[in-house]
Scaffold this active site. Structure first.
Site, short mmCIF file in Angstrom:
data_model
loop_
_atom_site.label_atom_id
_atom_site.label_comp_id
_atom_site.label_asym_id
_atom_site.label_seq_id
_atom_site.Cartn_x
_atom_site.Cartn_y
_atom_site.Cartn_z
N GLU A 30 -50.16 20.31 -74.53
CA GLU A 30 -50.37 21.33 -73.50
C GLU A 30 -49.16 21.51 -72.58
O GLU A 30 -48.87 22.61 -72.12
CB GLU A 30 -51.63 21.02 -72.69
CG GLU A 30 -52.93 21.45 -73.36
CD GLU A 30 -53.44 20.44 -74.38
OE1 GLU A 30 -52.83 19.36 -74.49
OE2 GLU A 30 -54.43 20.75 -75.08
N HIS B 28 -65.76 19.58 -70.94
CA HIS B 28 -65.51 20.84 -71.65
C HIS B 28 -66.33 21.99 -71.07
O HIS B 28 -66.66 22.94 -71.76
CB HIS B 28 -65.81 20.70 -73.14
CG HIS B 28 -64.88 19.79 -73.88
ND1 HIS B 28 -64.94 18.43 -73.76
CD2 HIS B 28 -63.85 20.04 -74.72
CE1 HIS B 28 -64.00 17.88 -74.52
NE2 HIS B 28 -63.31 18.84 -75.11
#
Lengths: 325, 354
Positions: free
Chosen positions: A60, A129
């Site tokens: 990321e 999540h």
């Protein structure tokens, strides 16, 4: 006019901008060959080729750094961070680099990029999540924050985000990906920093974002049957924040409610309420009420998650109770 | 019982001493004109940073500074090899790399003083020196991230087919942060035109790099993990650096992918202004001072027949330039208070609500 799902609208918005401008490119994990794990980028690799639609490693920081460096040197990249929770592993790039580099360099550097991300709960993905992290982003000067709730807005706001010369975090709500809506044919360009009144009403102003917009609208329909006429505003954009639309509505209704999916502390609604205290105090006819997820992580079990995220019933009941005061 | 942690030999790393032959690159194929240019750069960096240090002690420079005294040959060797439109990415220890691209001293010194005539108008400071018009795309003060940003600039160059290369400088300490590894893998996978330059000055802030790194050469020993060659260069010899830089830039420019260079050097001072460097073992600093990049290079020029008086003239010209920059910086006005509110956004303003 076509009926599109929210996820199809994401791909359409990106395609519209890639078609228009060769400097627009897309990177992220599984965005190319797989068309996105949420299928929000389906067909883009086939249409625009591997030089412009690129699968990356699970890195990321490398993804956001690549987007930033490219944006500083003439491109308009769109990067995907698959789940917004993953911003936590690359937040340095957002907070310290993208947000501040223009300011620190006295305007020498321009960073026109978009980071799109699946945000929010209701899909039973558990605490890592499912977060609504738009508040993290709006706390940092230098980042624009967008969170559309309808397919049409997805297309138009994606276009506005891509054309913005500032870094924009574009929060797609995961719980809305399969929702459908009418989208006009042809190119669509919306405007960042503008809220939309989704339902007019005279008794109370109800401000919502993302998944909460449709729930607030459903609650408003039920409240109308009980004699409470709510105006529902979709904020759409948190930075810039369209406080004027909210204050104007408050001036007519005299009551303000926020419906926020985020954990309670320092949610976007808290800032809006503070603004109402500063600039709308004499319009208020009763207490301001924030309807939020409690200040907790989200559980994965559907029965527990549903208890935490504001539901239509809870929104209706909290507004009704406050209005009957 | 012997717990693993008790085997951690803090402070017991082998001393890394400088090479003992300063003549090794006397016959390198580098034009004298380039050599004289590099010598001038070395002097500019050295004299500039000494002045910055003095002004810090006079409390004219605020905040902090991270000097690269002793490490100038890396910046000079690369600076002289880069194309004018190549990109530089540096860390908070970025004075030398900024000067190496031709950025005038006045703006850099004024920035350290927080003046309106500073390179960044007083809004960035020592740790964020940037001059886009000179290809200096920024100095990044939280290590790691800028390797990934350099990748982005390299990707852009690749996409635009501009032939530019991004050169990213960082210290030995950076090799232990995750972004270093993400960036190297990413650059290798996409064959990006980027050159990563680890300035191994042997200290990660206050701690010897050898004490907290699993391999002896913090960058080069990691190269193989990303399919790259392990390149180590004498970072105190500007000619040695220059030759490696030219090769690395050519490799990256040709489309053959990234290069990782480890330049072995030594930080004469502490980590930052606040650090006297008392942890350095006896004899180490003295040995490296004897192999100072300027001493090495001046000796070479003399052996190549450059008259001492001509070298002294360069030193004197640089001294005058530093004096002039000092006066201009000191005389610079304070920033307009309104400047604090500009350039949050690309429209020049800072508005966040209607």
């Amino acid at each position: 006019m076509a009926i599109l799902t929210y996820r199809e609208a994401v791909a359409r918005g990106i395609a519209q901008e890639m078609e228009r401008d060769e400097s627009v490119v897309l990177i992220g994990e599984d965005v190319a060959g797989a068309g996105g794990v949420f299928k929000t980028t389906t067909g883009l690799l086939e249409r625009f080729g591997p030089e412009r639609v690129i699968d990356t490693p699970i890195s990321e920081q490398a993804i956001l750094g690549a987007a930033m460096g490219a944006a500083m040197t003439g491109m308009r990249p769109i990067a995907e961070i698959m789940f917004s929770d993953f911003f936590a592993v690359c937040w340095d790039l957002v907070v310290n680099e993208m947000a501040k580099t223009r300011y620190m360099t006295n305007g020498q550097v321009t960073i026109p990029l978009v980071v799109k991300s699946g945000n929010g709960g209701s899909l039973r993905f558990g605490a890592q999540h499912s977060q609504s992290i738009e508040n993290w982003a709006m706390a940092v000067p230098g980042i624009k924050v967008v969170a559309p709730s309808t397919p049409e807005d997805v297309v138009g706001l994606m276009a506005a985000a891509v054309r913005s010369d500032d870094p924009v975090l574009f929060f797609e709500h995961k719980g809305l990906y399969s929702s459908k809506g009418e989208v006009p044919d042809g190119p669509i360009l919306d405007e960042l920093g503008t809220a939309k009144v989704r339902r007019s009403g005279k008794d109370a102003t109800v401000v919502a974002l993302g998944l909460m917009v449709s729930r607030a609208l459903a609650a408003a329909e039920q409240l109308a049957e009980r004699g409470i006429d709510c105006e529902v505003i979709d904020m759409r954009s948190l930075v810039p924040l369209d406080a004027a639309t909210v204050l104007e509505s408050l001036g007519r209704t005299g009551r303000l409610f926020t419906v926020e999916e985020n954990p309670r502390m320092l949610g976007w609604g808290a800032e809006l309420v503070a603004i109402a205290g500063d600039d709308g105090f004499w319009d208020l006819d009763g207490p301001v009420v924030r309807i939020t997820t409690p200040h907790i992580p989200l559980a994965s079990a559907d029965s527990l998650e549903d208890l935490m995220i504001p539901s239509v019933d809870r929104i209706r009941d909290e507004i009704e109770q406050a209005m009957k005061g | 019982m012997n717990l693993p942690l008790s085997n951690h030999a803090y402070g017991e790393h082998d001393l890394v001493m400088p090479p003992d032959d300063p003549t090794s690159h006397d016959d390198a194929d580098i034009p004298l004109e380039t050599r004289l240019r590099m010598y001038r750069m070395l002097q500019e960096m050295r004299q500039f940073e000494k002045r910055a240090y003095d002004m810090f002690m006079q409390q004219l420079v605020k905040g902090t500074t991270h000097l690269s005294l002793g490490m100038e040959a890396v910046a000079a060797g690369f600076g002289a090899a880069m194309r004018s439109d190549d990109y530089t990415f540096a860390t908070y220890r970025g004075h030398a790399h900024t000067l190496a691209r031709g950025v005038p001293m006045e703006g850099v010194l004024a920035e350290l003083l927080g003046r309106a005539n500073g390179l960044l108008g007083g809004k960035g400071g020592s740790m964020h020196l940037t001059s886009v018009e000179h290809g200096v795309m920024g100095s990044y003060a939280i290590i790691g991230a800028h390797l990934t940003i350099a990748n982005g600039a390299a990707w852009s160059a690749q996409y635009r087919r501009s032939g530019q290369v991004a050169v990213c400088f960082f210290g030995d300490g950076t090799t232990n942060i995750g972004a270093f590894h993400e960036a190297l893998n990413y650059a290798a996978v996409f064959r990006l035109p980027v050159v990563f330059v680890c300035e191994n000055n042997q200290y990660m802030e206050y701690t010897a790099i050898g004490d907290i790194t699993a391999v002896r050469r913090p960058a080069a020993d990691r190269a193989a993990a990303y399919g790259l060659e392990p390149i180590v260069v004498d970072g105190n010899d500007a000619d040695a650096v220059h030759l490696v830089a030219a090769d690395a830039l050519e490799h990256a420019r040709s489309g053959a992918g990234p290069v990782l260079v480890e330049a072995l050097t030594y930080r004469h001072g502490g980590h930052s202004r606040a650090d006297p460097g008392k942890y350095k073992p006896p004899g180490e600093l003295e040995a490296w001072l004897a192999y100072d990049p300027i001493t090495v290079y001046r000796g070479r020029l003399e052996r190549l027949g450059v008259a001492g008086a001509d070298i002294d003239a360069i030193d004197a010209e640089v001294a005058s330039a530093v004096d002039e920059a000092t006066e201009a910086a000191k005389n610079g006005p304070l920033p307009d208070p309104q400047a604090a509110f500009t350039d949050v956004w690309a429209d020049g303003g800072h508005t966040w609500r209607s």
